[in-house]
Design an enzyme around this catalytic site. Structure first.
Site, PDB file in Angstrom:
ATOM      1  N   ARG A  89       2.715  -2.719 -11.756  1.00  0.00           N
ATOM      2  CA  ARG A  89       1.476  -2.834 -10.987  1.00  0.00           C
ATOM      3  C   ARG A  89       0.624  -1.588 -11.259  1.00  0.00           C
ATOM      4  O   ARG A  89       1.160  -0.508 -11.509  1.00  0.00           O
ATOM      5  CB  ARG A  89       1.805  -2.917  -9.494  1.00  0.00           C
ATOM      6  CG  ARG A  89       0.592  -3.215  -8.652  1.00  0.00           C
ATOM      7  CD  ARG A  89       0.942  -3.281  -7.169  1.00  0.00           C
ATOM      8  NE  ARG A  89      -0.258  -3.504  -6.396  1.00  0.00           N
ATOM      9  CZ  ARG A  89      -0.457  -3.027  -5.179  1.00  0.00           C
ATOM     10  NH1 ARG A  89       0.473  -2.296  -4.578  1.00  0.00           N
ATOM     11  NH2 ARG A  89      -1.580  -3.279  -4.536  1.00  0.00           N
ATOM     12  N   HIS A  90      -0.684  -1.757 -11.162  1.00  0.00           N
ATOM     13  CA  HIS A  90      -1.554  -0.582 -11.281  1.00  0.00           C
ATOM     14  C   HIS A  90      -1.175   0.452 -10.221  1.00  0.00           C
ATOM     15  O   HIS A  90      -0.585   0.120  -9.189  1.00  0.00           O
ATOM     16  CB  HIS A  90      -3.024  -0.985 -11.130  1.00  0.00           C
ATOM     17  CG  HIS A  90      -3.310  -1.695  -9.839  1.00  0.00           C
ATOM     18  ND1 HIS A  90      -3.392  -1.036  -8.631  1.00  0.00           N
ATOM     19  CD2 HIS A  90      -3.479  -3.007  -9.567  1.00  0.00           C
ATOM     20  CE1 HIS A  90      -3.622  -1.906  -7.678  1.00  0.00           C
ATOM     21  NE2 HIS A  90      -3.673  -3.127  -8.212  1.00  0.00           N
ATOM     22  N   TYR A 108       0.826  -1.209   0.000  1.00  0.00           N
ATOM     23  CA  TYR A 108       0.000   0.000   0.000  1.00  0.00           C
ATOM     24  C   TYR A 108       0.861   1.261   0.000  1.00  0.00           C
ATOM     25  O   TYR A 108       0.359   2.371   0.185  1.00  0.00           O
ATOM     26  CB  TYR A 108      -0.960  -0.008   1.195  1.00  0.00           C
ATOM     27  CG  TYR A 108      -1.727  -1.313   1.322  1.00  0.00           C
ATOM     28  CD1 TYR A 108      -2.270  -1.911   0.184  1.00  0.00           C
ATOM     29  CD2 TYR A 108      -1.883  -1.949   2.548  1.00  0.00           C
ATOM     30  CE1 TYR A 108      -2.954  -3.122   0.279  1.00  0.00           C
ATOM     31  CE2 TYR A 108      -2.572  -3.159   2.644  1.00  0.00           C
ATOM     32  CZ  TYR A 108      -3.099  -3.741   1.508  1.00  0.00           C
ATOM     33  OH  TYR A 108      -3.769  -4.928   1.588  1.00  0.00           O
ATOM     34  N   ASP A 130      -2.406 -12.573 -14.461  1.00  0.00           N
ATOM     35  CA  ASP A 130      -3.336 -12.684 -13.348  1.00  0.00           C
ATOM     36  C   ASP A 130      -3.109 -14.000 -12.626  1.00  0.00           C
ATOM     37  O   ASP A 130      -2.821 -15.006 -13.251  1.00  0.00           O
ATOM     38  CB  ASP A 130      -4.770 -12.616 -13.867  1.00  0.00           C
ATOM     39  CG  ASP A 130      -5.693 -12.118 -12.782  1.00  0.00           C
ATOM     40  OD1 ASP A 130      -5.784 -12.793 -11.748  1.00  0.00           O
ATOM     41  OD2 ASP A 130      -6.302 -11.056 -12.961  1.00  0.00           O
ATOM     42  N   LYS A 187       2.542 -11.520   1.656  1.00  0.00           N
ATOM     43  CA  LYS A 187       2.911 -11.720   0.244  1.00  0.00           C
ATOM     44  C   LYS A 187       3.857 -12.909   0.082  1.00  0.00           C
ATOM     45  O   LYS A 187       3.730 -13.679  -0.866  1.00  0.00           O
ATOM     46  CB  LYS A 187       3.589 -10.464  -0.321  1.00  0.00           C
ATOM     47  CG  LYS A 187       2.683  -9.263  -0.404  1.00  0.00           C
ATOM     48  CD  LYS A 187       1.501  -9.524  -1.324  1.00  0.00           C
ATOM     49  CE  LYS A 187       0.450  -8.437  -1.192  1.00  0.00           C
ATOM     50  NZ  LYS A 187      -0.853  -8.833  -1.733  1.00  0.00           N
ATOM     51  N   THR A 239      -9.741  -2.465  -1.259  1.00  0.00           N
ATOM     52  CA  THR A 239     -10.666  -3.481  -1.791  1.00  0.00           C
ATOM     53  C   THR A 239     -11.891  -3.539  -0.875  1.00  0.00           C
ATOM     54  O   THR A 239     -11.878  -2.982   0.233  1.00  0.00           O
ATOM     55  CB  THR A 239     -10.011  -4.874  -1.780  1.00  0.00           C
ATOM     56  OG1 THR A 239      -9.613  -5.168  -0.432  1.00  0.00           O
ATOM     57  CG2 THR A 239      -8.801  -4.934  -2.701  1.00  0.00           C
ATOM     58  N   HIS A 258      -1.008  -7.227 -11.203  1.00  0.00           N
ATOM     59  CA  HIS A 258      -1.351  -7.094  -9.783  1.00  0.00           C
ATOM     60  C   HIS A 258      -0.202  -7.500  -8.875  1.00  0.00           C
ATOM     61  O   HIS A 258       0.676  -8.257  -9.287  1.00  0.00           O
ATOM     62  CB  HIS A 258      -2.541  -8.001  -9.468  1.00  0.00           C
ATOM     63  CG  HIS A 258      -3.773  -7.617 -10.193  1.00  0.00           C
ATOM     64  ND1 HIS A 258      -4.639  -6.673  -9.711  1.00  0.00           N
ATOM     65  CD2 HIS A 258      -4.269  -8.016 -11.388  1.00  0.00           C
ATOM     66  CE1 HIS A 258      -5.630  -6.513 -10.566  1.00  0.00           C
ATOM     67  NE2 HIS A 258      -5.425  -7.318 -11.591  1.00  0.00           N
ATOM     68  N   ASP A 259      -0.274  -7.062  -7.626  1.00  0.00           N
ATOM     69  CA  ASP A 259       0.814  -7.365  -6.693  1.00  0.00           C
ATOM     70  C   ASP A 259       1.041  -8.870  -6.511  1.00  0.00           C
ATOM     71  O   ASP A 259       2.176  -9.334  -6.545  1.00  0.00           O
ATOM     72  CB  ASP A 259       0.609  -6.658  -5.334  1.00  0.00           C
ATOM     73  CG  ASP A 259      -0.737  -6.934  -4.691  1.00  0.00           C
ATOM     74  OD1 ASP A 259      -1.565  -7.621  -5.313  1.00  0.00           O
ATOM     75  OD2 ASP A 259      -0.951  -6.449  -3.565  1.00  0.00           O
ATOM     76  N   ARG A 280      -8.928  -0.759 -12.911  1.00  0.00           N
ATOM     77  CA  ARG A 280      -7.779  -0.035 -12.366  1.00  0.00           C
ATOM     78  C   ARG A 280      -6.502  -0.338 -13.137  1.00  0.00           C
ATOM     79  O   ARG A 280      -5.615   0.506 -13.232  1.00  0.00           O
ATOM     80  CB  ARG A 280      -7.602  -0.290 -10.876  1.00  0.00           C
ATOM     81  CG  ARG A 280      -7.301  -1.729 -10.465  1.00  0.00           C
ATOM     82  CD  ARG A 280      -7.095  -1.794  -8.954  1.00  0.00           C
ATOM     83  NE  ARG A 280      -6.826  -3.123  -8.448  1.00  0.00           N
ATOM     84  CZ  ARG A 280      -7.760  -3.994  -8.058  1.00  0.00           C
ATOM     85  NH1 ARG A 280      -9.028  -3.686  -8.193  1.00  0.00           N
ATOM     86  NH2 ARG A 280      -7.429  -5.173  -7.572  1.00  0.00           N
TER      87      ARG A 280
END
Ligand code: NAG
Ligand code: NAG
Ligand code: NAG
Ligand code: NAG
Ligand code: NAG
Length: 461
Positions: free
Chosen positions: A71-72, A45, A196, A288, A78, A348-349, A158
């Site tokens: 990444r976006h 974040y 993804d 993660k 969320t 994505h992350d 996004r």
């Protein structure tokens, strides 16, 4: 009529000679939003930050191809994060806060955050990234025809908006009008999408949740007591428990989300002391690491498809992959061209952490879950902040020499210890790099089949 054509003509000329366009970078101001003691401890974040200053390759080298995996940009929380944070805020309002305590502002805090969508701040991060991509490699685009970046994204809004803002930044930095074809979007729910990580059905969040919760339960209890002391003590009389460990985490995460949404330091950040933040980073790192990184037996396998596509690009050979590559896409030059100097993919992350793990970057064999491992290389804010990016450069050093690669993550040159003969500049021959990627070229040591062993719920990205 003539006047109109002259006017048009001068507009065209003006456009053609506008070589130093105005780019309103915002990255430069991001560090002032939050001090590094907070910003660099927000895990995934964290607002985008470069880990070091970009060092160009040695002067004997010419970059011949650039592959960007990004990444976006910053988004709203969320749905799950939003629900959790609102529950904690309601609980605190219900109990009541002590005036003059760092929680006092919550009494009048009105929830006004959206869900999941890219923020203006996030759009700007992506725009800046596109501008930098041009400014760093202008020679790749010195002749015009066909040499535009090939841009691909997952289909979530996004990611799409990040990709299109990136394209805009790229184009404006170039001062030329490249004609980008419509963005190639890969539907999120389709299987075999290398951008993804919902493909590996047997991979669940269970391992990540167990490990991060173990850390939280051992380390956040004192903090929960400290914050509980800011609440109305009369409420305790009823025997109701005050703040839980999860409430503390929700409040810390709100510092990140509220700050990027409002583009100024959130009062949630001031609840905490500098020494508290490394605990949040470690908690998020564990999440993660055990989610789709080295700590999950089905983590790195999810990055294999992308690595095999990358190797195809770097070597100019067709894709060889039996995992999550969609063969319909990779066998068509329209959806998998080989003639571009730059490729940019938005993802994505969780997918990017799988990909860096498949490659061998930021390797830790495992991470302890009771205490912070301060020697670790796995720090998620430095790997996948919002708009975080891995850039793989292909270079020719010494005219006519062998192809080399260099890998940068958020501008930090990776040491590629796994690549035989790597130099201090992080240059490794392409041949040795390909050799080093045996996990991907072997199909992930057969792990892909395990993804389909037991159907189970897949990840949140
Ligand atoms: C990020 O890059 C900028 C511009 O090159 C540089 O001034 C800054 O010091 C870099 N940040 C870090 C942490 O090295
Ligand atoms: C950039 O992102 C913003 C926020 O998501 C979006 O509203 C806008 O349409 C995007 N701009 C471009 C040029 O794609
Ligand atoms: C592969 O991509 C194509 C084009 O986007 C799509 O129609 C197809 O469903 C995908 N195949 C799989 C197995 O996901
Ligand atoms: C990004 O996605 C496109 C579309 O599948 C693919 O052609 C390309 O190889 C990917 N980029 C890299 C570096 O693998
Ligand atoms: C997608 O992956 C599955 C499982 O490995 C495989 O059976 C299938 O052939 C793949 N589909 C495509 C279009 O590549």
């Amino acid at each position: 009529m003539a006047a109109v054509s002259i006017l048009l003509y001068s507009i065209l000329i003006a456009h053609a000679v506008a070589v130093v366009p105005q780019i309103n970078f915002r990255l430069d101001t991001a560090p002032t939003l939050l001090p590094p003691s907070i910003a660099r401890n927000l895990g995934p974040y964290a607002p985008y930050f470069n880990a070091t200053t970009y060092v160009p390759p040695p002067s004997s080298c010419v970059v011949t191809q650039v592959n960007i995996l990004e990444r976006h940009g910053a988004r709203y929380p969320t749905q799950g994060t939003s629900d959790d944070a609102q529950a904690t805020i309601s609980k605190i309002k219900k109990i009541g806060v002590k005036v003059d305590s760092p929680l006092a502002f919550i009494a009048s805090y009105e929830w006004d955050l959206g869900v999941e969508d890219l923020l203006n701040f996030g759009a700007q991060e992506s725009y800046d990234a596109g501008a930098i991509a041009y400014q760093r490699y202008p020679s790749l685009f010195s002749t015009f025809s066909g040499q535009i970046p090939f841009v691909r994204s997952t289909s979530l809004p996004r990611c799409v908006n990040s990709a299109t803002n990136w394209t805009k930044g790229f184009e404006e930095a170039s001062g030329r009008s490249f004609t980008f074809p419509p963005l190639l979007q890969i539907p999120k729910k389709d299987y075999n999408n290398t951008l993804d990580n919902e493909n590996c059905l047997a991979c669940t969040d269970d391992i990540a949740i167990a490990n991060r919760d173990e850390f939280a339960n051992h380390n956040f209890v004192n903090l929960a007591s400290r914050l509980s002391a800011f609440l109305d003590p009369s409420y305790l009389m009823g025997g109701t428990r005050m703040l839980e460990v999860t409430d503390v985490i929700n409040l810390m995460e709100m510092c990140a989300f509220d700050t990027v949404a409002k583009e100024k330091k959130s009062p949630f950040c001031d609840i905490f002391e500098d020494g508290d933040w490394p605990m949040l980073e470690y908690y998020l790192d564990l999440n993660k690491f055990y989610g789709s990184g080295y700590g999950n037996p089905l983590g790195p396998i999810q990055g294999v498809g992308y690595i095999n596509e990358l190797l195809a690009r770097l070597t100019g050979n067709p894709v060889k992959d039996d995992t999550n590559t969609n063969r319909t896409l990779t066998s068509d030059p329209k959806t998998f061209p080989f003639d571009r100097p730059m490729y940019a993919n938005f993802s994505h992350d969780n997918q990017i952490t799988a990909i860096v793990s498949a490659m061998g970057l930021f390797h830790d064999a495992d991470l302890p879950t009771r205490t912070i491992d301060r020697e670790r290389t796995w720090v998620s804010s430095a790997i996948i902040p919002f708009a975080g990016r891995m850039v793989v450069e292909r270079l020719t050093c010494d005219a006519g020499g062998e192809a080399n690669v260099r890998v940068l993550v958020n501008d930090a040159v990776q040491s590629l210890d796994f690549c035989e003969g790597v130099t201090e500049d992080g240059l490794c021959t392409l041949a040795a790099f390909v050799e080093s990627q045996s996990f991907a070229t072997s199909g992930g040591d057969g792990n892909w089949d395990a993804c389909f062993a037991t159907p189970a719920k897949s990840h949140q990205t």
